[in-house]
Write an enzyme that holds these catalytic residues in place. Structure first.
Site, mmCIF file in Angstrom:
data_model
loop_
_atom_site.group_PDB
_atom_site.id
_atom_site.type_symbol
_atom_site.label_atom_id
_atom_site.label_comp_id
_atom_site.label_asym_id
_atom_site.label_seq_id
_atom_site.Cartn_x
_atom_site.Cartn_y
_atom_site.Cartn_z
ATOM 1 N N LYS A 180 -11.206 -3.879 13.022
ATOM 2 C CA LYS A 180 -11.705 -3.848 11.643
ATOM 3 C C LYS A 180 -10.481 -3.482 10.793
ATOM 4 O O LYS A 180 -10.104 -2.323 10.677
ATOM 5 C CB LYS A 180 -12.843 -2.823 11.544
ATOM 6 C CG LYS A 180 -13.114 -2.138 10.206
ATOM 7 C CD LYS A 180 -13.218 -3.018 9.001
ATOM 8 C CE LYS A 180 -13.115 -2.139 7.748
ATOM 9 N NZ LYS A 180 -12.212 -2.703 6.754
ATOM 10 N N GLY A 233 -5.206 5.881 8.850
ATOM 11 C CA GLY A 233 -5.581 5.757 7.442
ATOM 12 C C GLY A 233 -5.576 7.115 6.780
ATOM 13 O O GLY A 233 -4.831 8.017 7.176
ATOM 14 N N SER A 234 -6.420 7.276 5.787
ATOM 15 C CA SER A 234 -6.415 8.511 4.998
ATOM 16 C C SER A 234 -7.132 9.647 5.723
ATOM 17 O O SER A 234 -7.951 9.414 6.622
ATOM 18 C CB SER A 234 -7.095 8.252 3.657
ATOM 19 O OG SER A 234 -8.456 7.958 3.880
ATOM 20 N N ASN A 235 -6.849 10.861 5.311
ATOM 21 C CA ASN A 235 -7.465 12.027 5.937
ATOM 22 C C ASN A 235 -8.970 12.067 5.746
ATOM 23 O O ASN A 235 -9.710 12.426 6.654
ATOM 24 C CB ASN A 235 -6.847 13.309 5.371
ATOM 25 C CG ASN A 235 -5.507 13.555 5.994
ATOM 26 O OD1 ASN A 235 -4.600 12.757 5.825
ATOM 27 N ND2 ASN A 235 -5.394 14.613 6.766
ATOM 28 N N GLY A 238 -10.504 9.462 8.012
ATOM 29 C CA GLY A 238 -10.231 9.807 9.413
ATOM 30 C C GLY A 238 -11.094 10.964 9.889
ATOM 31 O O GLY A 238 -11.697 10.905 10.971
ATOM 32 N N GLN A 336 -3.988 2.059 -5.960
ATOM 33 C CA GLN A 336 -2.757 2.790 -5.649
ATOM 34 C C GLN A 336 -1.932 3.010 -6.910
ATOM 35 O O GLN A 336 -1.412 4.088 -7.159
ATOM 36 C CB GLN A 336 -1.901 1.976 -4.665
ATOM 37 C CG GLN A 336 -2.330 2.057 -3.255
ATOM 38 C CD GLN A 336 -2.137 3.459 -2.716
ATOM 39 O OE1 GLN A 336 -3.099 4.085 -2.286
ATOM 40 N NE2 GLN A 336 -0.923 3.980 -2.781
ATOM 41 N N GLU A 388 -0.324 13.958 -0.749
ATOM 42 C CA GLU A 388 0.337 12.691 -0.442
ATOM 43 C C GLU A 388 0.185 11.758 -1.652
ATOM 44 O O GLU A 388 -0.930 11.487 -2.087
ATOM 45 C CB GLU A 388 -0.321 12.058 0.787
ATOM 46 C CG GLU A 388 0.355 10.780 1.216
ATOM 47 C CD GLU A 388 -0.332 10.142 2.420
ATOM 48 O OE1 GLU A 388 -1.550 9.947 2.376
ATOM 49 O OE2 GLU A 388 0.377 9.839 3.394
HETATM 50 P P1 NAP Z 1 -8.306 4.413 4.270
HETATM 51 O O1 NAP Z 1 -8.897 4.184 2.963
HETATM 52 O O2 NAP Z 1 -8.651 5.653 5.008
HETATM 53 O O3 NAP Z 1 -8.707 3.133 5.146
HETATM 54 C C1 NAP Z 1 -8.308 2.973 6.477
HETATM 55 C C2 NAP Z 1 -9.320 2.117 7.206
HETATM 56 O O4 NAP Z 1 -10.577 2.790 7.290
HETATM 57 C C3 NAP Z 1 -9.608 0.798 6.497
HETATM 58 O O5 NAP Z 1 -9.788 -0.212 7.455
HETATM 59 C C4 NAP Z 1 -10.910 1.097 5.768
HETATM 60 O O6 NAP Z 1 -11.665 -0.044 5.457
HETATM 61 C C5 NAP Z 1 -11.617 1.961 6.793
HETATM 62 N N1 NAP Z 1 -12.699 2.784 6.239
HETATM 63 C C6 NAP Z 1 -12.923 3.135 4.949
HETATM 64 N N2 NAP Z 1 -14.033 3.893 4.854
HETATM 65 C C7 NAP Z 1 -14.529 4.020 6.112
HETATM 66 C C8 NAP Z 1 -15.671 4.683 6.664
HETATM 67 N N3 NAP Z 1 -16.534 5.385 5.921
HETATM 68 N N4 NAP Z 1 -15.863 4.617 8.006
HETATM 69 C C9 NAP Z 1 -15.007 3.939 8.782
HETATM 70 N N5 NAP Z 1 -13.926 3.267 8.313
HETATM 71 C C10 NAP Z 1 -13.685 3.310 6.996
HETATM 72 O O7 NAP Z 1 -6.721 4.358 4.246
HETATM 73 P P2 NAP Z 1 -5.780 3.268 3.504
HETATM 74 O O8 NAP Z 1 -5.875 3.510 2.049
HETATM 75 O O9 NAP Z 1 -6.057 1.913 4.031
HETATM 76 O O10 NAP Z 1 -4.341 3.678 4.039
HETATM 77 C C11 NAP Z 1 -3.541 4.649 3.454
HETATM 78 C C12 NAP Z 1 -3.547 5.936 4.255
HETATM 79 O O11 NAP Z 1 -3.179 5.672 5.598
HETATM 80 C C13 NAP Z 1 -2.560 6.964 3.777
HETATM 81 O O12 NAP Z 1 -3.168 8.237 3.712
HETATM 82 C C14 NAP Z 1 -1.480 6.967 4.840
HETATM 83 O O13 NAP Z 1 -0.755 8.139 4.957
HETATM 84 C C15 NAP Z 1 -2.259 6.657 6.046
HETATM 85 N N6 NAP Z 1 -1.403 6.094 7.091
HETATM 86 C C16 NAP Z 1 -1.129 6.879 8.174
HETATM 87 C C17 NAP Z 1 -0.318 6.408 9.183
HETATM 88 C C18 NAP Z 1 -0.037 7.258 10.397
HETATM 89 O O14 NAP Z 1 0.274 6.708 11.423
HETATM 90 N N7 NAP Z 1 -0.137 8.572 10.320
HETATM 91 C C19 NAP Z 1 0.225 5.124 9.092
HETATM 92 C C20 NAP Z 1 -0.056 4.350 7.968
HETATM 93 C C21 NAP Z 1 -0.890 4.863 6.980
HETATM 94 P P3 NAP Z 1 -11.592 -0.709 3.972
HETATM 95 O O15 NAP Z 1 -10.214 -1.215 3.810
HETATM 96 O O16 NAP Z 1 -12.585 -1.794 4.024
HETATM 97 O O17 NAP Z 1 -11.912 0.371 3.008
#
Ligand code: NAP
Ligand code: MG
Length: 486
Positions: A180, A233-235, A238, A336, A388
């Site tokens: 996904k 993804g985001s905290n 996650g 963003q 962040e």
């Molecule tokens: P995000 O909003 O948390 O989304 C990540 C994934 O989770 C997406 O596929 C999203 O789908 C899905 N998602 C959203 N709501 C969900 C829910 N309720 N249940 C299950 N899945 C759900 O993060 P992002 O904005 O894409 O990415 C940015 C973040 O990723 C930043 O905080 C960054 O630091 C972090 N990141 C961390 C690493 C690492 O390895 N530590 C690497 C890269 C990025 P949708 O797109 O459809 O909303």
């Protein structure tokens, strides 16, 4: 091709077939450099679509796990070749879909092929240990076995590398996967899945279900037939996923945000440190979880460092990532772009001094462009030193000693990556010992990652599991301890 004829409508990939969602709805994907330009449409999938994928994956996995590691590896090698053959197209799509510059997107795609090859080789490596038994007539050994169906939930910022560094190990160890991808980068993900399809995975072993995180991501987290969920993804998301999977007794892995410090000591090579701040802080428009966002500088070198940093920042060209000379593209999404501007305002309100950038560039370019931005006189309690930002914003903080720098570096909830620039071995050793980060870097930028080494953070940055390299085996397999007596 998996698109339907009319426009670029990308389909789900379930049980070896490209299919429309039961919702009959699509979500558009746009170009952050030219927001009216559509890159394609993805399926707005339903729980019914996901259910089909889970049934397909569960059925396929029982046969997939019986193939030898070498046989599975051969398919991964083929996938690597296909990814390489399609790398121009995939990288261009990535640039257009989420704004990363084309050279960076090419680099990421090449890394994707390297990840596939690394894990293809894993199919031929050992999968257990012989353990001496207290019974001299018995043979006792441990054997790594797959988990079953793995749900893979990924962010938009590395739309090729992150899905692959999760799927490749999951697959080589005998699991079936359901990806996904982030909605904002799902067209790029569909092109990666197309390479996997052509590589010859048996039907149902690799599945793609696009759609809303709150529906498909949540569905993966909740489903009792998804043994494990790997998330980046985001905290906020996650932690919610972790709690949901834990509540039903599943296995999970979370890689989340960072607020990574770059420490610059008086004795360092200042030009190298400036280059690391620019590269680690601003490449990918600061949208890397490992990007340097706090630059903590010792007072003896502070003014020199600041001047050189501003000089370099003034030369940065921001533009459409397809243009050869642009160093930084737009923010990946409108959300963003708005969010980073909000942080720039908060920084000013809380008393940090904006000394470079800070403005939108949308007046003369229609994309979500922001100037590379530098704040001076930042203190640790300020919001921009704690949260962040995920944008092209660097914050400068002054300290009198490296000891104080390490203390400041640790004064955040995150602990993903950290780096120091110094020639002093004592300072290097105390940094390695005392810094609270999963990735510790000396005389190198915070944002480097090598696929053969464990990757992950401490504190709020991760669930303390590790991805990549050999560490991936820990997550994507479980152990059978076997006792055999004749
Ligand atoms: P995000 O909003 O948390 O989304 C990540 C994934 O989770 C997406 O596929 C999203 O789908 C899905 N998602 C959203 N709501 C969900 C829910 N309720 N249940 C299950 N899945 C759900 O993060 P992002 O904005 O894409 O990415 C940015 C973040 O990723 C930043 O905080 C960054 O630091 C972090 N990141 C961390 C690493 C690492 O390895 N530590 C690497 C890269 C990025 P949708 O797109 O459809 O909303
Ligand atoms: Mg987009």
């Amino acid at each position: 091709m998996k698109t339907t004829a009319e426009t670029q409508k990308y389909l789900n990939f379930i049980n070896g077939t490209w299919s429309k969602s039961h919702s009959d709805e699509v979500i558009e994907s746009t170009n952050p450099a030219h927001p009216t330009e559509k890159i394609g449409y993805i399926q707005n999938s339903t729980k019914e679509d996901l259910e089909e994928a889970i049934i397909a994956a569960k059925t396929a996995q029982t046969k997939w796990k019986k193939m030898t590691g070498a046989e599975r590896g051969n398919i991964l090698y083929k996938a690597a070749d296909l990814l390489e053959q399609n790398s121009e197209d995939i990288a261009r799509t990535m640039t257009q879909e989420m704004g990363k510059t084309f050279p960076e997107a090419k680099g990421e795609t090449a890394r994707g092929a390297a990840i596939l090859r690394y894990y293809a080789g894993e199919g031929m490596r050992k999968e257990g240990d012989v353990i001496p038994s207290t019974d001299s007539a018995a043979l006792m050994f441990s054997k790594r076995v797959p988990l079953g169906v793995v749900g893979v939930i990924t962010p938009w910022n590395f739309p090729v590398a992150i899905p692959l560094w999760k799927m490749a190990p999951a697959l080589i160890y005998g699991n079936a996967v359901i990806l996904k991808p982030a909605t904002e980068a799902a067209v790029t993900a569909a092109k990666v899945i197309e390479c996997l399809e052509k590589a010859g995975f048996p039907s149902g072993v690799v599945n793609l279900v696009t759609g809303k995180g709150s529906v498909i991501g949540q569905g993966l987290a909740e489903h009792h037939n998804v043994t494990a969920v790997t998330f980046t993804g985001s905290n906020k998301t996650g932690n919610h996923i972790g709690q949901t999977v834990a509540a039903r007794g599943g296995k999970y892995q979370l890689e989340m945000g960072g607020k990574n410090p770059l420490i610059v000591a008086d004795d360092c090579d200042v030009d190298l440190a400036v280059d690391a701040a620019i590269s680690g802080g601003l490449k990918s428009t600061g949208q890397k979880c490992t990007c340097s966002s706090r630059v903590i500088v010792q007072e003896g070198i502070y003014e020199t460092f600041k001047q050189k940093l501003v000089d370099k920042m003034s030369q940065i060209k921001v533009g459409d990532g397809l243009e050869e000379d642009s160093f930084m593209g737009p923010c990946a999404t409108k959300e963003q772009y708005d969010n980073v501007q909000r942080y720039i305002e908060i920084g000013q309100k809380e008393g940090a001094e904006l000394i470079w950038g800070g403005s939108t560039l949308r007046d003369n370019q229609d994309g979500y462009y922001l100037e590379p931005t530098l704040f001076d006189n930042v203190t640790s309690e300020m919001t921009i030193a704690q949260e962040e930002i995920f944008g092209p914003v660097l914050t400068l903080m002054k300290v009198s000693s490296v000891e104080e720098a390490i203390e400041l570096a640790n004064d955040v909830e995150y602990g993903l990556s950290a780096s120091i620039f110094t020639k002093n071995i004592d300072q290097i050793l105390s940094f390695i010992d005392d810094i609270e980060a999963g990735l510790v870097r000396v005389n190198s930028e915070t944002a480097g990652v090598e696929l053969q080494a464990p990757f992950g953070g401490m504190k709020a940055s991760s669930s303390y599991s590790r991805e990549q390299g050999e560490a991936a085996k820990e997550f994507f397999t479980t152990i059978k301890t076997v006792f055999v007596k004749g």
